[in-house]
Motif scaffolding. Structure first.
Motif, PDB file in Angstrom:
ATOM      1  N   ASN A  16      11.640 -23.703  -2.716  1.00  0.00           N
ATOM      2  CA  ASN A  16      12.791 -22.815  -2.679  1.00  0.00           C
ATOM      3  C   ASN A  16      12.522 -21.446  -2.083  1.00  0.00           C
ATOM      4  O   ASN A  16      13.446 -20.750  -1.703  1.00  0.00           O
ATOM      5  N   ARG A  17      11.253 -21.034  -2.014  1.00  0.00           N
ATOM      6  CA  ARG A  17      10.993 -19.657  -1.635  1.00  0.00           C
ATOM      7  C   ARG A  17      10.130 -19.524  -0.374  1.00  0.00           C
ATOM      8  O   ARG A  17       9.983 -18.437   0.146  1.00  0.00           O
ATOM      9  N   THR A  18       9.520 -20.603   0.087  1.00  0.00           N
ATOM     10  CA  THR A  18       8.685 -20.462   1.286  1.00  0.00           C
ATOM     11  C   THR A  18       9.375 -21.130   2.479  1.00  0.00           C
ATOM     12  O   THR A  18      10.205 -22.018   2.310  1.00  0.00           O
ATOM     13  N   ARG A  19       9.004 -20.688   3.667  1.00  0.00           N
ATOM     14  CA  ARG A  19       9.621 -21.245   4.883  1.00  0.00           C
ATOM     15  C   ARG A  19       9.336 -22.736   5.005  1.00  0.00           C
ATOM     16  O   ARG A  19      10.211 -23.525   5.353  1.00  0.00           O
ATOM     17  N   LEU A  20       8.094 -23.097   4.702  1.00  0.00           N
ATOM     18  CA  LEU A  20       7.704 -24.496   4.834  1.00  0.00           C
ATOM     19  C   LEU A  20       8.495 -25.379   3.862  1.00  0.00           C
ATOM     20  O   LEU A  20       8.984 -26.451   4.220  1.00  0.00           O
ATOM     21  N   GLY A  21       8.619 -24.883   2.635  1.00  0.00           N
ATOM     22  CA  GLY A  21       9.360 -25.629   1.631  1.00  0.00           C
ATOM     23  C   GLY A  21      10.821 -25.766   2.016  1.00  0.00           C
ATOM     24  O   GLY A  21      11.430 -26.831   1.870  1.00  0.00           O
ATOM     25  N   LEU A  22      11.381 -24.674   2.535  1.00  0.00           N
ATOM     26  CA  LEU A  22      12.772 -24.730   2.965  1.00  0.00           C
ATOM     27  C   LEU A  22      12.934 -25.704   4.120  1.00  0.00           C
ATOM     28  O   LEU A  22      13.927 -26.433   4.197  1.00  0.00           O
ATOM     29  N   ALA A  23      11.923 -25.745   5.003  1.00  0.00           N
ATOM     30  CA  ALA A  23      11.977 -26.698   6.117  1.00  0.00           C
ATOM     31  C   ALA A  23      11.992 -28.128   5.588  1.00  0.00           C
ATOM     32  O   ALA A  23      12.733 -28.981   6.082  1.00  0.00           O
ATOM     33  N   ASN A  59       9.315 -29.562  13.090  1.00  0.00           N
ATOM     34  CA  ASN A  59       8.490 -30.730  13.375  1.00  0.00           C
ATOM     35  C   ASN A  59       8.709 -31.759  12.265  1.00  0.00           C
ATOM     36  O   ASN A  59       8.001 -31.770  11.263  1.00  0.00           O
ATOM     37  N   VAL A  60       9.701 -32.610  12.462  1.00  0.00           N
ATOM     38  CA  VAL A  60      10.125 -33.517  11.396  1.00  0.00           C
ATOM     39  C   VAL A  60       9.014 -34.484  11.014  1.00  0.00           C
ATOM     40  O   VAL A  60       8.772 -34.747   9.836  1.00  0.00           O
ATOM     41  N   THR A  61       8.309 -34.981  12.015  1.00  0.00           N
ATOM     42  CA  THR A  61       7.232 -35.932  11.735  1.00  0.00           C
ATOM     43  C   THR A  61       6.178 -35.316  10.829  1.00  0.00           C
ATOM     44  O   THR A  61       5.725 -35.940   9.871  1.00  0.00           O
ATOM     45  N   ALA A  62       5.797 -34.073  11.138  1.00  0.00           N
ATOM     46  CA  ALA A  62       4.793 -33.400  10.327  1.00  0.00           C
ATOM     47  C   ALA A  62       5.312 -33.159   8.916  1.00  0.00           C
ATOM     48  O   ALA A  62       4.565 -33.278   7.941  1.00  0.00           O
ATOM     49  N   LEU A  63       6.604 -32.864   8.797  1.00  0.00           N
ATOM     50  CA  LEU A  63       7.169 -32.609   7.467  1.00  0.00           C
ATOM     51  C   LEU A  63       7.206 -33.882   6.633  1.00  0.00           C
ATOM     52  O   LEU A  63       6.996 -33.845   5.423  1.00  0.00           O
ATOM     53  N   TYR A  64       7.473 -35.012   7.293  1.00  0.00           N
ATOM     54  CA  TYR A  64       7.370 -36.302   6.596  1.00  0.00           C
ATOM     55  C   TYR A  64       5.968 -36.474   6.027  1.00  0.00           C
ATOM     56  O   TYR A  64       5.783 -36.868   4.877  1.00  0.00           O
ATOM     57  N   GLY A  65       4.983 -36.192   6.876  1.00  0.00           N
ATOM     58  CA  GLY A  65       3.595 -36.304   6.429  1.00  0.00           C
ATOM     59  C   GLY A  65       3.324 -35.378   5.260  1.00  0.00           C
ATOM     60  O   GLY A  65       2.667 -35.754   4.287  1.00  0.00           O
ATOM     61  N   LEU A  66       3.869 -34.165   5.344  1.00  0.00           N
ATOM     62  CA  LEU A  66       3.653 -33.180   4.282  1.00  0.00           C
ATOM     63  C   LEU A  66       4.223 -33.678   2.955  1.00  0.00           C
ATOM     64  O   LEU A  66       3.573 -33.555   1.910  1.00  0.00           O
ATOM     65  N   ALA A  67       5.431 -34.254   3.002  1.00  0.00           N
ATOM     66  CA  ALA A  67       6.049 -34.753   1.775  1.00  0.00           C
ATOM     67  C   ALA A  67       5.157 -35.807   1.130  1.00  0.00           C
ATOM     68  O   ALA A  67       4.918 -35.780  -0.085  1.00  0.00           O
ATOM     69  N   PHE A  68       4.635 -36.703   1.960  1.00  0.00           N
ATOM     70  CA  PHE A  68       3.758 -37.748   1.428  1.00  0.00           C
ATOM     71  C   PHE A  68       2.468 -37.146   0.893  1.00  0.00           C
ATOM     72  O   PHE A  68       1.939 -37.571  -0.143  1.00  0.00           O
ATOM     73  N   ALA A  69       1.938 -36.131   1.603  1.00  0.00           N
ATOM     74  CA  ALA A  69       0.684 -35.522   1.181  1.00  0.00           C
ATOM     75  C   ALA A  69       0.844 -34.841  -0.174  1.00  0.00           C
ATOM     76  O   ALA A  69       0.003 -35.008  -1.070  1.00  0.00           O
ATOM     77  N   ILE A  70       1.952 -34.104  -0.348  1.00  0.00           N
ATOM     78  CA  ILE A  70       2.179 -33.428  -1.632  1.00  0.00           C
ATOM     79  C   ILE A  70       2.325 -34.468  -2.738  1.00  0.00           C
ATOM     80  O   ILE A  70       1.724 -34.354  -3.811  1.00  0.00           O
ATOM     81  N   ALA A  71       3.110 -35.520  -2.461  1.00  0.00           N
ATOM     82  CA  ALA A  71       3.326 -36.559  -3.467  1.00  0.00           C
ATOM     83  C   ALA A  71       2.007 -37.206  -3.859  1.00  0.00           C
ATOM     84  O   ALA A  71       1.732 -37.418  -5.044  1.00  0.00           O
ATOM     85  N   SER A 101      23.389 -34.304  -8.979  1.00  0.00           N
ATOM     86  CA  SER A 101      24.646 -34.130  -8.269  1.00  0.00           C
ATOM     87  C   SER A 101      24.753 -35.311  -7.306  1.00  0.00           C
ATOM     88  O   SER A 101      23.798 -36.049  -7.107  1.00  0.00           O
ATOM     89  N   ARG A 102      25.909 -35.477  -6.695  1.00  0.00           N
ATOM     90  CA  ARG A 102      26.085 -36.681  -5.898  1.00  0.00           C
ATOM     91  C   ARG A 102      25.449 -36.607  -4.521  1.00  0.00           C
ATOM     92  O   ARG A 102      25.314 -37.593  -3.838  1.00  0.00           O
ATOM     93  N   SER A 103      25.082 -35.415  -4.098  1.00  0.00           N
ATOM     94  CA  SER A 103      24.531 -35.291  -2.751  1.00  0.00           C
ATOM     95  C   SER A 103      23.057 -35.653  -2.740  1.00  0.00           C
ATOM     96  O   SER A 103      22.395 -35.640  -3.767  1.00  0.00           O
ATOM     97  N   ARG A 104      22.545 -35.972  -1.561  1.00  0.00           N
ATOM     98  CA  ARG A 104      21.137 -36.307  -1.439  1.00  0.00           C
ATOM     99  C   ARG A 104      20.396 -35.079  -0.921  1.00  0.00           C
ATOM    100  O   ARG A 104      20.138 -34.925   0.247  1.00  0.00           O
ATOM    101  N   GLY A 105      20.105 -34.173  -1.803  1.00  0.00           N
ATOM    102  CA  GLY A 105      19.397 -32.964  -1.394  1.00  0.00           C
ATOM    103  C   GLY A 105      18.269 -32.670  -2.347  1.00  0.00           C
ATOM    104  O   GLY A 105      18.094 -33.357  -3.340  1.00  0.00           O
ATOM    105  N   LEU A 106      17.519 -31.656  -2.051  1.00  0.00           N
ATOM    106  CA  LEU A 106      16.362 -31.339  -2.882  1.00  0.00           C
ATOM    107  C   LEU A 106      16.659 -30.156  -3.799  1.00  0.00           C
ATOM    108  O   LEU A 106      17.429 -29.280  -3.450  1.00  0.00           O
ATOM    109  N   ALA A 107      16.001 -30.126  -4.956  1.00  0.00           N
ATOM    110  CA  ALA A 107      15.999 -29.021  -5.897  1.00  0.00           C
ATOM    111  C   ALA A 107      17.381 -28.456  -6.262  1.00  0.00           C
ATOM    112  O   ALA A 107      18.376 -29.067  -6.028  1.00  0.00           O
TER     113      ALA A 107
END
Lengths: 291, 344
Positions: free
Chosen positions: A160-167, A184-196, A285-291
């Motif tokens: 919620n507070r960093t640029r990367l997280g918002l991305a 860089n959507v591909t890199a962000l996909y990788g990041l999500a998996f890495a954090i998980a 909520s009904r939308s598919r969003g984060l946090a």
């Protein structure tokens, strides 16, 4: 008094572990829109890597962070090899289920081949026991109860507070628009998996500190994490966290009053009722969003 | 997965081609069906030894489970991840009915199919309003719940130890043990024929068409009067009956029941049969079951590496051939048929 303390303590402790697992699942789902069935295996692998590093003579304070970082790499690699090539296929949800299951089987059997079936244990975060409210607890468990909310809060701050997280959240909300603004959507996909993967690995390290490890240790927590995300609603990060603690308390209360055997059945009954009344989960909520 | 073509255009397209496009005339399919299964029925002449027949029997059982899964997963688009639990219910229903209740094995076999069907109807209730990933989660939870119940009731079910010395099937005075598994081979084949016939008739019927319609364009299908509740329940119930019977047969054939049937490894293998074969074909799943079972036998020497190699191969095939084996065969056939009909 002691009953209440026992339920409270057990709920907090189990809830912490469930939350760590469920948040990773939800993060991958919201960002990429797929379900990672090798999440339980991440947990096991994190614990085994930590065990191996401790076995090599590293102090736990060094070994554990290294294991978590290595797990981030494992998550990234898994994403790049079995998830990313499938993006854009019409039946991606189903195909990713099978590829992540197969990857999980691969890692699980690999761990079995490398480390063997014998049970292992890694050092606790803090040794020793204490008594709170008439209930004997280990300091290791108290450490988990304290550390987990801090990590989850840090994750929330990151999203919620960093640029990367918002991305990352932007990709979750609208992938095409994220491309357009130059993310860089591909890199962000990788990041999500890495954090998980690192969260799951950390959960594995926590678990390996108080229970014997085996190559199949991740399957039960994966199931619980699945129930948690269904219950809390998969489309947010906060939903699964609340749900994890709620289910932790529920389980603790059930096993105190009805016994361990009936707990899974009761849990499933509650799950079915929730889904019939609110299919999107109780905190969602009904939308598919984060946090 | 909604179709972007407007419904009206789709109707016009259908009207322009009176023969449903992409559909084999039933006479052609019947010939292929009879030919294919006659070839399977002749296999014991080629393979006389018990072990080869055992592999074939296992392939038949897997083929039944996988092809029935294709009905709910492929045609229905319902991601039922509790399908193997229905198989497990068949295994345990048969074991308990014959061992504890002392029921006749054949009646128990049928009863197991009915029990699995009832279980499928029960699991449909919570998923009636759900879609996609939520169905996976709930049905997966259902499978785990069944396993937990069986584990916890260890007085009856044997818990993690499982059950042994389950009564096998019989065939009049025929000796089931000393015939090199010939009787079990034909019973398994008969079950596969019955199951495949049932599935193909089902998916070619109006009901089958309405299920596919619900999968491809839910809103439009509902507006045309297709009941999603009834059809979804019907799909799962139909996919459960022969799955339960296959479970019962498995128990009768192996003479023991173990909790392993609920494990992820078996589910992964069967699911990869469905996907490897190509969904919404029924035949694809059957072919893939044969291919994977025989392939697994080839690799018997690799020991601990076998699951690792299998996993790598599943990933490789899924990445390279998304439409599966049936899709490959179909497109090859279309090329051949196109050349015959319209010489260039």
């Amino acid at each position: 008094m002691s009953a209440l303390a026992e339920i409270l303590f057990g709920g907090l402790f189990q809830g912490s572990l469930y939350a760590m697992m469920a948040v990773g699942l939800a993060l991958v789902w919201t960002t990429i829109g797929v379900f990672n069935f090798s999440h339980g295996v991440f947990m096991m692998l994190g614990a085994y890597i930590a065990w191996q590093l401790v076995e090599l003579g590293l102090p736990a304070a060094v070994a554990f962070p290294i294991a978590v970082v290595v797990m981030a790499g494992v998550g990234w690699i898994l994403q790049a090899s079995v998830v990313r090539p499938l993006i854009g296929r019409p039946n991606i949800v189903l195909v990713v289920v099978i590829t992540t299951l197969a990857a999980g089987s691969l890692i699980e059997n690999g761990a079995l081949t490398i480390w063997g079936p014998r049970s292992k244990q890694i050092p606790a975060l803090i040794d020793g026991n204490t008594t709170i409210g008439g209930v004997g607890v280990s300091l290791h468990q108290i450490a988990i109860i304290v550390i987990t909310p801090l990590i989850l809060a840090a994750l929330w701050m990151f999203l919620n507070r960093t640029r990367l997280g918002l991305a990352l959240r932007a990709v979750a909300q609208n992938e095409d628009a994220s491309h357009l603004v130059g993310l860089n959507v591909t890199a962000l996909y990788g990041l999500a998996f890495a954090i998980a993967a690192s969260l799951a690995g950390l959960a594995g390290i926590f678990m390996g500190g108080y229970r014997f490890m085996s190559p199949v240790m991740g399957s039960d927590p994966l199931l619980k994490a699945l129930i948690v995300v269904v219950f809390g609603g998969i489309s947010s990060i906060s939903g699964p966290i609340f749900a994890a603690y709620l289910i932790g308390f529920f389980e603790a209360a059930c096993s105190y009053y009805f016994g361990l055997y009936w707990t899974p059945a009761l849990l499933f009954g509650v799950l079915i009722l929730t889904l019939m009344v609110r299919p999107e989960g109780i905190f969602a909520s009904r939308s598919r969003g984060l946090a | 997965m909604t179709d972007t073509t407007s419904p009206i255009t789709q109707i016009r397209m259908a009207a322009a081609n009176p023969v449903a496009p992409g559909r084999t005339p039933w006479k052609h399919e019947a010939v292929g069906f009879v030919l294919g299964f006659t070839m399977l029925a002749l296999l014991p002449l080629l393979f006389g030894d018990t072990y080869a027949r055992h592999i074939l029997i296992m392939a038949f059982i897997y083929a039944i489970v996988a092809s029935n899964w294709d009905l709910s997963l492929g045609y229905g688009g319902v991601f039922n991840f509790g399908h193997l639990a229905l198989f497990g219910i068949g295994v345990y229903a048969y074991s308990l009915l014959t061992k504890l209740a002392g029921l006749d094995p054949w009646i128990a076999l049928l009863a197991s199919g009915v029990i699995a069907t009832l279980a499928a109807i029960v699991v449909t209730i919570p998923i009636l309003r759900l879609k996609g990933i939520y169905i996976i989660l709930v049905t997966f939870g259902f499978a785990q719940l069944i396993m937990q119940v069986i584990l916890s009731q260890s007085d009856i079910t044997g818990g993690t130890q499982g059950l042994v010395r389950i009564p096998g099937l019989y065939w009049f005075d025929h000796n089931m043990v000393r015939d090199a598994k010939l009787a079990y081979f034909y019973i398994a084949l008969a079950l596969l024929v019955a199951s495949t016939l049932f599935l193909r008739v089902f998916v070619r019927s109006r009901t089958g068409a309405s299920i596919v319609a619900l999968r491809d364009n839910e809103e439009y299908a509902i507006s045309r009067g297709v009941s999603i509740v009834r059809q979804r329940m019907l799909t799962l119930a139909a996919s459960a009956f022969f799955t339960g019977i296959a479970g019962a047969f498995y128990a009768a054939y192996q003479r023991n029941a173990s909790i392993d049937v609920f494990g992820m490894s078996l589910a992964t293998i069967i699911l990869s049969m469905v996907l490897l074969g190509g969904t919404s074909t029924i035949y694809g799943a059957i072919i893939a079951s044969f291919v994977l079972t025989i392939f697994a036998e080839w690799m018997a020497d690799f020991g601990a590496w076998r699951p690792i190699i299998t996993a790598v191969l599943i990933i490789g095939v899924m990445l390279a051939y998304p439409s599966g084996l049936a899709g490959m065969i179909k497109s090859a056939w279309n090329v051949v048929a196109g050349r015959i009909k319209r010489p260039a």
